[in-house]
Design a protein around this motif. Structure first.
Motif, PDB file in Angstrom:
ATOM      1  N   CYS A 197      -1.007  -1.147 -10.569  1.00 49.90           N
ATOM      2  CA  CYS A 197      -2.022  -1.836 -10.171  1.00 49.90           C
ATOM      3  C   CYS A 197      -3.100  -1.154 -10.810  1.00 49.90           C
ATOM      4  CB  CYS A 197      -1.856  -1.730  -8.607  1.00 49.90           C
ATOM      5  SG  CYS A 197      -3.314  -2.408  -7.695  1.00 49.90           S
ATOM      6  N   THR A 198      -4.415  -1.916 -11.020  1.00 50.90           N
ATOM      7  CA  THR A 198      -5.427  -1.299 -11.681  1.00 50.90           C
ATOM      8  C   THR A 198      -6.515  -1.119 -10.623  1.00 50.90           C
ATOM      9  OG1 THR A 198      -6.556  -3.405 -12.248  1.00 50.90           O
ATOM     10  CG2 THR A 198      -4.908  -2.363 -13.734  1.00 50.90           C
ATOM     11  N   LYS A 199      -6.247  -1.600  -9.532  1.00 49.19           N
ATOM     12  CA  LYS A 199      -7.420  -1.552  -8.421  1.00 49.19           C
ATOM     13  C   LYS A 199      -7.952   0.127  -8.253  1.00 49.19           C
ATOM     14  CE  LYS A 199      -7.412  -6.024  -7.372  1.00 49.19           C
ATOM     15  NZ  LYS A 199      -8.426  -6.550  -7.846  1.00 49.19           N
ATOM     16  N   LYS A 200      -9.054   0.328  -7.886  1.00 51.42           N
ATOM     17  CA  LYS A 200      -9.585   1.687  -7.865  1.00 51.42           C
ATOM     18  C   LYS A 200     -10.848   1.628  -6.950  1.00 51.42           C
ATOM     19  CE  LYS A 200     -11.280   6.073  -9.554  1.00 51.42           C
ATOM     20  NZ  LYS A 200     -11.995   6.063  -8.348  1.00 51.42           N
ATOM     21  N   PRO A 201     -11.105   1.518  -5.610  1.00 53.85           N
ATOM     22  CA  PRO A 201     -12.059   1.661  -5.066  1.00 53.85           C
ATOM     23  C   PRO A 201     -13.242   2.605  -5.333  1.00 53.85           C
ATOM     24  CG  PRO A 201     -10.162   1.764  -3.476  1.00 53.85           C
ATOM     25  CD  PRO A 201      -9.769   2.179  -5.101  1.00 53.85           C
ATOM     26  N   TRP A 202     -14.194   2.376  -5.314  1.00 54.57           N
ATOM     27  CA  TRP A 202     -15.416   3.471  -5.491  1.00 54.57           C
ATOM     28  C   TRP A 202     -14.978   4.571  -4.767  1.00 54.57           C
ATOM     29  CZ3 TRP A 202     -20.778   0.805  -5.895  1.00 54.57           C
ATOM     30  CH2 TRP A 202     -20.992   0.148  -6.856  1.00 54.57           C
ATOM     31  N   PHE A 203     -15.094   5.916  -5.301  1.00 55.91           N
ATOM     32  CA  PHE A 203     -14.986   7.271  -4.679  1.00 55.91           C
ATOM     33  C   PHE A 203     -13.619   7.657  -4.177  1.00 55.91           C
ATOM     34  CE2 PHE A 203     -19.558   5.502  -3.791  1.00 55.91           C
ATOM     35  CZ  PHE A 203     -19.890   6.363  -4.807  1.00 55.91           C
ATOM     36  N   PHE A 204     -12.552   6.517  -4.486  1.00 55.81           N
ATOM     37  CA  PHE A 204     -11.212   6.817  -3.945  1.00 55.81           C
ATOM     38  C   PHE A 204     -10.423   7.018  -5.318  1.00 55.81           C
ATOM     39  CE2 PHE A 204     -13.141   5.156  -0.084  1.00 55.81           C
ATOM     40  CZ  PHE A 204     -12.596   5.779   0.855  1.00 55.81           C
ATOM     41  N   LYS A 205      -9.243   7.404  -5.095  1.00 50.41           N
ATOM     42  CA  LYS A 205      -8.244   7.323  -6.021  1.00 50.41           C
ATOM     43  C   LYS A 205      -7.783   6.030  -6.251  1.00 50.41           C
ATOM     44  CE  LYS A 205      -4.928  10.642  -5.070  1.00 50.41           C
ATOM     45  NZ  LYS A 205      -4.053  11.657  -5.059  1.00 50.41           N
ATOM     46  N   SER A 206      -7.189   6.239  -7.686  1.00 49.18           N
ATOM     47  CA  SER A 206      -6.842   4.722  -7.822  1.00 49.18           C
ATOM     48  C   SER A 206      -5.386   4.297  -7.335  1.00 49.18           C
ATOM     49  CB  SER A 206      -6.599   4.543  -9.427  1.00 49.18           C
ATOM     50  OG  SER A 206      -5.513   5.683  -9.799  1.00 49.18           O
ATOM     51  N   HIS A 207      -5.017   3.112  -7.237  1.00 46.00           N
ATOM     52  CA  HIS A 207      -3.897   2.872  -6.482  1.00 46.00           C
ATOM     53  C   HIS A 207      -2.679   3.388  -7.443  1.00 46.00           C
ATOM     54  CE1 HIS A 207      -5.500  -0.776  -4.077  1.00 46.00           C
ATOM     55  NE2 HIS A 207      -6.166   0.107  -3.941  1.00 46.00           N
TER      56      HIS A 207
ATOM     57  N   ASP B  40       0.948  -1.168   0.040  1.00 46.22           N
ATOM     58  CA  ASP B  40      -0.020  -0.082   0.038  1.00 46.22           C
ATOM     59  C   ASP B  40       0.989   1.327   0.004  1.00 46.22           C
ATOM     60  OD1 ASP B  40      -2.000  -1.846   0.693  1.00 46.22           O
ATOM     61  OD2 ASP B  40      -2.329  -1.272   2.625  1.00 46.22           O
ATOM     62  N   PHE B  41       1.071   1.861  -0.926  1.00 42.56           N
ATOM     63  CA  PHE B  41       0.795   1.757  -2.325  1.00 42.56           C
ATOM     64  C   PHE B  41       1.795   1.937  -3.189  1.00 42.56           C
ATOM     65  CE2 PHE B  41      -3.100   3.005  -0.175  1.00 42.56           C
ATOM     66  CZ  PHE B  41      -4.048   2.029  -0.648  1.00 42.56           C
ATOM     67  N   TYR B  42       2.628   0.925  -3.582  1.00 43.05           N
ATOM     68  CA  TYR B  42       3.947   1.012  -4.072  1.00 43.05           C
ATOM     69  C   TYR B  42       4.193  -0.452  -4.720  1.00 43.05           C
ATOM     70  CZ  TYR B  42       5.547  -1.849  -0.040  1.00 43.05           C
ATOM     71  OH  TYR B  42       5.537  -2.638   0.976  1.00 43.05           O
ATOM     72  N   PHE B  43       5.400  -0.139  -5.422  1.00 39.82           N
ATOM     73  CA  PHE B  43       5.903  -1.486  -6.288  1.00 39.82           C
ATOM     74  C   PHE B  43       7.495  -1.305  -5.761  1.00 39.82           C
ATOM     75  CE2 PHE B  43       2.292  -1.790  -9.024  1.00 39.82           C
ATOM     76  CZ  PHE B  43       1.976  -3.110  -8.841  1.00 39.82           C
TER      77      PHE B  43
ATOM     78  N   ASP C  59      -2.809  -5.760  -7.741  1.00 39.02           N
ATOM     79  CA  ASP C  59      -2.449  -6.676  -8.901  1.00 39.02           C
ATOM     80  C   ASP C  59      -1.296  -5.915  -9.575  1.00 39.02           C
ATOM     81  OD1 ASP C  59      -3.286  -4.657 -11.020  1.00 39.02           O
ATOM     82  OD2 ASP C  59      -5.420  -5.196 -10.588  1.00 39.02           O
ATOM     83  N   PHE C  60      -0.922  -6.574 -10.310  1.00 43.82           N
ATOM     84  CA  PHE C  60       0.340  -6.397 -11.259  1.00 43.82           C
ATOM     85  C   PHE C  60       0.050  -6.500 -12.760  1.00 43.82           C
ATOM     86  CE2 PHE C  60       4.287  -7.189 -13.655  1.00 43.82           C
ATOM     87  CZ  PHE C  60       5.096  -6.192 -13.279  1.00 43.82           C
ATOM     88  N   THR C  61      -0.144  -5.414 -13.395  1.00 48.99           N
ATOM     89  CA  THR C  61      -0.555  -5.382 -14.762  1.00 48.99           C
ATOM     90  C   THR C  61       0.206  -4.620 -15.655  1.00 48.99           C
ATOM     91  OG1 THR C  61      -3.033  -5.448 -13.821  1.00 48.99           O
ATOM     92  CG2 THR C  61      -2.587  -4.912 -16.122  1.00 48.99           C
ATOM     93  N   LEU C  62       0.803  -5.214 -16.739  1.00 43.53           N
ATOM     94  CA  LEU C  62       1.913  -4.938 -17.705  1.00 43.53           C
ATOM     95  C   LEU C  62       1.456  -5.442 -18.943  1.00 43.53           C
ATOM     96  CD1 LEU C  62       5.622  -4.986 -17.608  1.00 43.53           C
ATOM     97  CD2 LEU C  62       4.329  -4.323 -19.446  1.00 43.53           C
ATOM     98  N   LYS C  63       0.770  -4.419 -19.787  1.00 46.12           N
ATOM     99  CA  LYS C  63       0.211  -4.616 -21.047  1.00 46.12           C
ATOM    100  C   LYS C  63       1.029  -3.959 -22.083  1.00 46.12           C
ATOM    101  CE  LYS C  63      -3.483  -6.843 -19.766  1.00 46.12           C
ATOM    102  NZ  LYS C  63      -4.229  -8.045 -20.191  1.00 46.12           N
TER     103      LYS C  63
END
Ligand SMILES: [Cu+2]
Length: 139
Positions: free
Chosen positions: A116-126, A49-52, A79-83
């Motif tokens: 990380c593609t996570k984004k809770p509702w009403f909060f900033k994305s990770h 939270d919130f780093y790699f 998550d770890f996402t690399l496209k």
């Protein structure tokens, strides 16, 4: 009166600076993958939270890569996402405290963003909170 203006100007600048720092706490942690005797370049990446860590990873082009990704203990999902299909990379894994191995061979030099593609509702994305980085594919 003039002094008051100058001081409030300084305070505004300070507040803006603090807001910018709180928004982007990203600090580069660079790591260069080493090629093992089996010709595979390996790297371990930890997400929290919130780093790699590391968040800038340097690998060689056309050499197989094995990334071991894991999450530090905590309740927040990551998550770890690399496209980067142009470089033969298509990775999207949910992080767990059990390490997972991601394999690919980068076919094109360049800088490719991961996040990380996570984004809770009403909060900033990770990602906006600092959970992003770059894979640098070099000759
Ligand atoms: Cu995350």
């Amino acid at each position: 009166m003039k002094r008051f203006t100058i001081i409030s100007g300084l305070l505004l600048a300070l507040a803006a600076g603090i807001a910018a720092a709180a928004e982007e706490g990203w600090v580069e942690k660079r790591a260069v993958a080493t090629v093992g005797s089996d010709g595979v370049q390996r790297m371990e990446i930890t997400g929290g939270d919130f780093y790699f860590d590391p968040n800038v990873i340097v690998v060689k082009v056309n050499v197989p890569v094995e990334l071991t990704v894991k999450k530090v203990r905590g309740i927040v999902p990551h998550d770890f996402t690399l496209k980067a299909p142009e470089a033969g990379i298509d990775v999207a894994v949910k992080l767990s405290s059990d390490p997972q191995v991601v394999k690919f061979t980068p076919t094109k030099t360049g800088s490719y963003a991961f996040e990380c593609t996570k984004k809770p509702w009403f909060f900033k994305s990770h990602k906006d909170r600092g959970m992003h980085g770059t894979l640098e594919v070099v000759e």
